[in-house]
Design a protein around this motif. Structure first.
Motif, mmCIF file in Angstrom:
data_model
loop_
_atom_site.group_PDB
_atom_site.id
_atom_site.type_symbol
_atom_site.label_atom_id
_atom_site.label_comp_id
_atom_site.label_asym_id
_atom_site.label_seq_id
_atom_site.Cartn_x
_atom_site.Cartn_y
_atom_site.Cartn_z
ATOM 1 N N UNK A 58 -51.397 18.817 -3.865
ATOM 2 C CA UNK A 58 -52.227 20.010 -3.667
ATOM 3 C C UNK A 58 -51.685 20.897 -2.547
ATOM 4 N N UNK A 59 -51.287 20.293 -1.441
ATOM 5 C CA UNK A 59 -50.762 21.065 -0.315
ATOM 6 C C UNK A 59 -49.447 21.739 -0.699
ATOM 7 N N UNK A 60 -48.534 20.955 -1.266
ATOM 8 C CA UNK A 60 -47.226 21.508 -1.626
ATOM 9 C C UNK A 60 -47.359 22.598 -2.689
ATOM 10 N N UNK A 101 -42.851 19.773 4.804
ATOM 11 C CA UNK A 101 -43.343 21.013 5.396
ATOM 12 C C UNK A 101 -42.855 21.082 6.834
ATOM 13 N N UNK A 102 -42.924 22.273 7.402
ATOM 14 C CA UNK A 102 -42.613 22.465 8.823
ATOM 15 C C UNK A 102 -43.721 23.322 9.418
ATOM 16 N N UNK A 103 -44.054 23.043 10.660
ATOM 17 C CA UNK A 103 -45.045 23.849 11.379
ATOM 18 C C UNK A 103 -44.332 24.581 12.507
ATOM 19 N N UNK A 118 -40.684 23.294 3.205
ATOM 20 C CA UNK A 118 -39.249 23.123 3.448
ATOM 21 C C UNK A 118 -38.512 23.168 2.105
ATOM 22 N N UNK A 119 -37.213 23.234 2.196
ATOM 23 C CA UNK A 119 -36.409 23.221 0.970
ATOM 24 C C UNK A 119 -36.669 21.934 0.181
ATOM 25 N N UNK A 121 -39.349 20.118 0.287
ATOM 26 C CA UNK A 121 -40.701 20.210 -0.252
ATOM 27 C C UNK A 121 -40.745 21.077 -1.495
ATOM 28 N N UNK A 122 -40.014 22.182 -1.456
ATOM 29 C CA UNK A 122 -39.993 23.077 -2.624
ATOM 30 C C UNK A 122 -39.340 22.393 -3.820
ATOM 31 N N UNK A 123 -38.232 21.726 -3.603
ATOM 32 C CA UNK A 123 -37.555 21.029 -4.703
ATOM 33 C C UNK A 123 -38.463 19.945 -5.292
ATOM 34 N N UNK A 124 -39.146 19.218 -4.419
ATOM 35 C CA UNK A 124 -40.025 18.153 -4.878
ATOM 36 C C UNK A 124 -41.208 18.711 -5.672
ATOM 37 N N UNK A 125 -41.847 19.742 -5.153
ATOM 38 C CA UNK A 125 -43.023 20.273 -5.856
ATOM 39 C C UNK A 125 -42.610 20.947 -7.164
ATOM 40 N N UNK A 126 -41.440 21.560 -7.202
ATOM 41 C CA UNK A 126 -40.986 22.164 -8.456
ATOM 42 C C UNK A 126 -40.774 21.096 -9.527
ATOM 43 N N UNK A 127 -40.156 19.988 -9.150
ATOM 44 C CA UNK A 127 -39.938 18.890 -10.090
ATOM 45 C C UNK A 127 -41.266 18.251 -10.488
#
Length: 184
Positions: A58-60, A101-103, A118-119, A121-127
């Motif tokens: 949900x967060x990603x 993620x990064x804060x 993060x990159x 995180x984006x790759x993981x959520x896209x997959x």
């Protein structure tokens, strides 16, 4: 429909034991409640297959859907995720530790923080999103596309028409135009 489920049994029991009550809301609320639990059990395995702990997707996904630069304030998560601020903070801590993620300080607000996907995180959520949506399509396969649209419309209408939380449990007051005439 000839098939019966556990909610049908509950309705019959109430009708038998308390014929003075109309248990029909259980037909909807009971099924929605049961479905919510069943759906979570069917969604979680796909998240686990992608290394996601409960609630991480949900967060990603919220960050991913926000569009470039995939950045939000913590308060924007609390509302979107229906979590308390402490619940959101705990989830963000774990995601940051995992490198998803990064804060960073918010340049527009000295006291504020920005959460960025993060990159990794984006790759993981896209997959995970592709697998997640395939899973959801599989879950909904018992309904035709038209039935899915109708159900989505009805659920939206129900959600938007929910009474305020303060009014939950309070008897519904009829407007004078709706009230039946008094018998004196």
């Amino acid at each position: 429909m000839s098939e019966r489920d556990g909610v049908d049994v509950i309705l019959e029991q109430w009708r038998r034991e308390r014929p003075d009550l109309d248990p029909s809301p259980i037909g909807i609320i009971g099924r929605v409640s049961r479905l919510a639990r069943e759906l979570e059990q069917r969604l979680e395995p796909v998240y686990r297959e992608h290394g996601l702990e409960p609630g991480w997707y949900d967060v990603l996904a919220t960050l991913r859907r926000s569009g470039p630069p995939y950045r939000l304030r913590p308060t924007e998560f609390s509302g979107a995720l229906m979590l308390t601020s402490s619940g959101t903070t705990k989830r963000l801590d774990r995601l940051e530790h995992a490198g998803l993620i990064a804060r960073a300080p918010d340049p527009a607000d000295r006291r504020g923080i920005l959460i960025t996907l993060t990159r990794a995180g984006r790759e993981l959520v896209d997959t995970a999103s592709a697998a997640h949506l395939d899973n959801e399509r599989h879950i909904l396969a018992a309904l035709t596309e038209a039935e899915q649209r109708r159900l989505a419309d009805l659920l939206r209408k129900l959600q938007l028409g929910l009474p305020p939380r303060a009014a939950i449990g309070a008897p519904r007051r009829a407007d004078s135009a709706d009230a039946p005439p008094e018998d004196g």
